[in-house]
Design an enzyme around this catalytic site. Structure first.
Site, PDB file in Angstrom:
ATOM      1  N   ARG A 102       7.483  -9.578 -10.356  1.00  0.00           N
ATOM      2  CA  ARG A 102       6.706  -8.723  -9.449  1.00  0.00           C
ATOM      3  C   ARG A 102       6.639  -9.334  -8.049  1.00  0.00           C
ATOM      4  O   ARG A 102       5.621  -9.228  -7.363  1.00  0.00           O
ATOM      5  CB  ARG A 102       5.298  -8.516 -10.015  1.00  0.00           C
ATOM      6  N   ASP A 140       7.464  -5.181 -16.578  1.00  0.00           N
ATOM      7  CA  ASP A 140       7.106  -5.820 -17.853  1.00  0.00           C
ATOM      8  C   ASP A 140       8.214  -6.697 -18.415  1.00  0.00           C
ATOM      9  O   ASP A 140       8.061  -7.221 -19.526  1.00  0.00           O
ATOM     10  CB  ASP A 140       6.790  -4.739 -18.901  1.00  0.00           C
ATOM     11  N   ARG A 186       3.880   8.939 -16.277  1.00  0.00           N
ATOM     12  CA  ARG A 186       4.372   7.948 -17.223  1.00  0.00           C
ATOM     13  C   ARG A 186       3.133   7.478 -17.968  1.00  0.00           C
ATOM     14  O   ARG A 186       2.107   7.144 -17.358  1.00  0.00           O
ATOM     15  CB  ARG A 186       5.064   6.807 -16.458  1.00  0.00           C
ATOM     16  N   ASP A 219       0.828  -1.207   0.000  1.00  0.00           N
ATOM     17  CA  ASP A 219       0.000   0.000   0.000  1.00  0.00           C
ATOM     18  C   ASP A 219       0.863   1.258   0.000  1.00  0.00           C
ATOM     19  O   ASP A 219       2.088   1.185   0.098  1.00  0.00           O
ATOM     20  CB  ASP A 219      -0.973  -0.038   1.195  1.00  0.00           C
ATOM     21  N   ASP A 227       1.079   5.013 -20.192  1.00  0.00           N
ATOM     22  CA  ASP A 227       1.036   3.601 -20.566  1.00  0.00           C
ATOM     23  C   ASP A 227       0.617   3.436 -22.030  1.00  0.00           C
ATOM     24  O   ASP A 227      -0.269   4.151 -22.513  1.00  0.00           O
ATOM     25  CB  ASP A 227       0.029   2.897 -19.637  1.00  0.00           C
ATOM     26  N   GLU A 275       5.549   5.417 -22.559  1.00  0.00           N
ATOM     27  CA  GLU A 275       5.971   4.019 -22.675  1.00  0.00           C
ATOM     28  C   GLU A 275       6.000   3.659 -24.159  1.00  0.00           C
ATOM     29  O   GLU A 275       4.961   3.383 -24.768  1.00  0.00           O
ATOM     30  CB  GLU A 275       5.006   3.072 -21.952  1.00  0.00           C
TER      31      GLU A 275
HETATM   32 CA    CA Z   1      -2.069  -3.342   3.049  1.00  0.00          CA
END
Ligand code: CA
Length: 585
Positions: free
Chosen positions: A476, A428, A330, A178, A332, A361
């Site tokens: 990720r 990515d 940025r 978060d 996308d 991008e």
């Molecule tokens: Ca959280």
């Protein structure tokens, strides 16, 4: 041998002829590699030719496998410029003009007045047209965060069924990261030395990556709320760290209200023209009956040519600058959105924040977006791929790396090259360590290359502590916070490189010239130089297993940095290492 005419190329009002600043115009020409001995430019003001005509030699900046690239900076006294090129080899002298090759006397631009060749023109330097990225981007080092995976500071916001931190990521699972997690860890980010953050999308969305937006005006409740964003940006600004967010304006999410309305009411929806629907009613299979990102039914492409859509999304862009004081966007899938939308968005964004950074991008040649009217910069994947090929897989040698990057430099104006967003990894792509097959020494070398190259470097969260991971979703993974599991040596090395870059204006803002004659096999050598500075830096990278002796013309200059930390006075680069030296004129 005569000059190879077919190779010669120059196009006015392009990256071959552009205003660098209000008083300087850069001119470039391409000739066959190794063919032309000298190139000069005859230039002046077309209305005052006799008083302004000047001959200036051009510099051969470098070459790729086929061409030599020449450049010169001129300062037209009245902001107007006409010019022709004079190419020479041992056999002949040629004028290269707007009409091609001419053998006249090039007495001047006015053919009624004795001129016999056709001059090129740069008609006028209009300041508003100059590509002028924000100054701070030249000096910035970015840190990219995928918020769902960086730090979980507030378990109360976690979606149901979050995985334990450290478990393997899948396309659909959640870990509870978060905004508070980022704010709480600003000290860690600041300690690393980075000066800007890039957050992948944070607006309400059903996925873990948030690239399918439900509500552009609401922070995703798993990440926090508007106050959390404001707090994050304020706390970052207190540390002189800027914050860039991700604008996903090519497509919305399936749950975006206007699209839900189109699903429900079809062509009678007031939003029917907000998307590119090929056929009503909306179908999702076998492929969507509307344009989407790729063929993803949950990412309907927005019709940014529709004035209402345009107004809506430009308002989103300015809203978050006004509400949270963010420093950039940025964009996308930027290359699939119409240019006109970006031009209008740029104007609106720069009106509310003149030094906002606009980053597209785009993975390919981005010339059409980097002319001053659209983006400040683009994600520089061509650099990333050259770095992988040279340092991760050894698919190319140093000569080829130098040639490719010289070619890339000539695609864009120098002021764009200085802020190209250079990344080794992202959400990515596989992480650089993965591409290096786990070889941390090669990863260190890649950081050395990135942080001594022109452009705006960006470090993907966790790369600095040796995190690995293959293609999405593996790249990720959750950030490793346990000291014992972080590669602290690597982190210290990255920090040292960032400090080196921050201490050396030539590394941040200087031109880069590859010393082609010294680039060979495992050895890459380049020079960084900057107008107004009487020093130059030589950077050498040795990916080989044996030390490299760099050839200097007159003694070994001052050693500024060497990757194994052994400061001595030799010109030796350790195996799998890099070094930087300073020459003073
Ligand atoms: Ca959280």
């Amino acid at each position: 041998m005569t000059i190879a005419r077919a190779a010669v190329h120059h196009r006015p009002k392009s990256s071959d002829a552009y205003a660098y600043d209000e008083s300087t115009v850069h001119l470039r020409i391409r000739t066959k590699r190794g063919d032309v001995a000298d190139c000069t430019i005859l230039w002046g003001d077309k209305y005052g030719w006799e008083d302004t005509k000047t001959k200036t030699p051009m510099t051969r900046i470098g070459h790729d496998e086929r061409y030599d690239y020449w450049q010169v900076a001129v300062e037209p006294p009245y902001r107007r410029l006409c010019y022709v090129f004079c190419l020479e080899d041992a056999e002949e002298t040629l004028w290269f003009t707007e009409w091609g090759f001419e053998s006249g006397t090039a007495a001047g631009p006015d053919r009624e007045d004795g001129g016999t060749v056709h001059f090129f023109e740069f008609p006028f330097v209009n300041p508003v047209d100059i590509h002028d990225p924000p100054a701070w981007a030249n000096d910035a080092v970015f840190y990219q965060i995928f918020p769902e995976r960086f730090a979980n500071a507030n378990p109360d916001l976690d979606p149901e069924g979050v995985e334990a931190w450290g478990e393997a990521p899948t396309r659909n699972n959640f870990f509870g990261g978060d905004l508070q997690g980022i704010t709480d860890n600003l000290e860690y980010i600041d300690d690393l030395g980075v000066t800007a953050l890039y957050l992948t999308p944070i607006f309400e969305s059903t996925s873990n990556h948030k690239y399918n937006t439900t509500d552009y005006y609401r922070i995703d409740p798993q990440f926090g709320d508007e106050d959390d964003l404001i707090e994050l940006v304020e706390a970052a600004h207190d540390r002189d760290i800027r914050v860039m967010l991700d604008a996903v304006f090519n497509h919305a999410g399936r749950a975006f209200e206007p699209f839900q309305d189109v699903i429900e009411h079809g062509e009678n929806s007031e939003y029917a023209d907000w998307f590119h629907v090929r056929e009503f009613p909306i179908e999702f299979e076998p492929i969507p009956s509307y344009d989407a990102f790729a063929f993803e039914p949950y990412m309907p492409k927005l019709n940014t040519e529709n004035p209402e859509v345009k107004e809506y999304f430009i308002e989103v862009a300015t809203h978050w600058i006004e509400v949270a004081d963010i420093d950039g966007w940025r964009l996308d899938v930027a290359n699939e959105v119409d240019h006109q939308f970006w031009r209008e968005m740029r104007q609106a964004v720069k009106e509310v924040k003149p030094d906002a950074y606009i980053l597209g991008e785009i993975w390919h040649d981005s010339s059409a977006w980097l002319r001053g009217d659209q983006f400040d910069s683009v994600m520089n994947y061509p650099f990333s791929y050259a770095a992988y090929d040279f340092l991760a897989t050894d698919d190319i040698d140093a000569e080829t790396f130098a040639e490719k990057n010289t070619k890339f430099q000539f695609r864009y104006a120098d002021q764009a090259n200085k802020v190209l967003f250079n990344l080794l990894s992202s959400h990515d792509t596989p992480r650089m360590l993965h591409r290096c097959d786990g070889d941390v020494d090669r990863l260190r070398l890649a950081f050395f290359l990135q942080l001594t190259s022109p452009g705006t470097p960006c470090i993907y969260y966790g790369d600095e502590i040796g995190m690995t991971g293959g293609n999405d979703p593996d790249c990720r993974r959750t950030m490793i916070w346990d000291d014992a599991d972080q590669n602290r040596d690597l982190r210290a090395f990255v920090s040292e490189l960032i400090a080196l870059r921050q201490a050396e204006p030539l590394l941040r803002r200087g031109q880069c010239r590859f010393l082609h004659e010294q680039c060979s096999g495992d050895h890459l050598v380049y020079q960084r130089e900057l107008e107004g500075h009487d020093d130059t830096l030589t950077v050498a990278i040795n990916r080989g297993d044996e030390p490299l002796e760099v050839a200097f013309q007159s003694g070994v200059p001052e050693l500024v940095f060497v990757s194994d930390g052994e400061r001595d006075t030799t010109g030796t680069v350790p195996a799998t290492g890099g070094a930087v030296w300073r020459h003073v004129e």
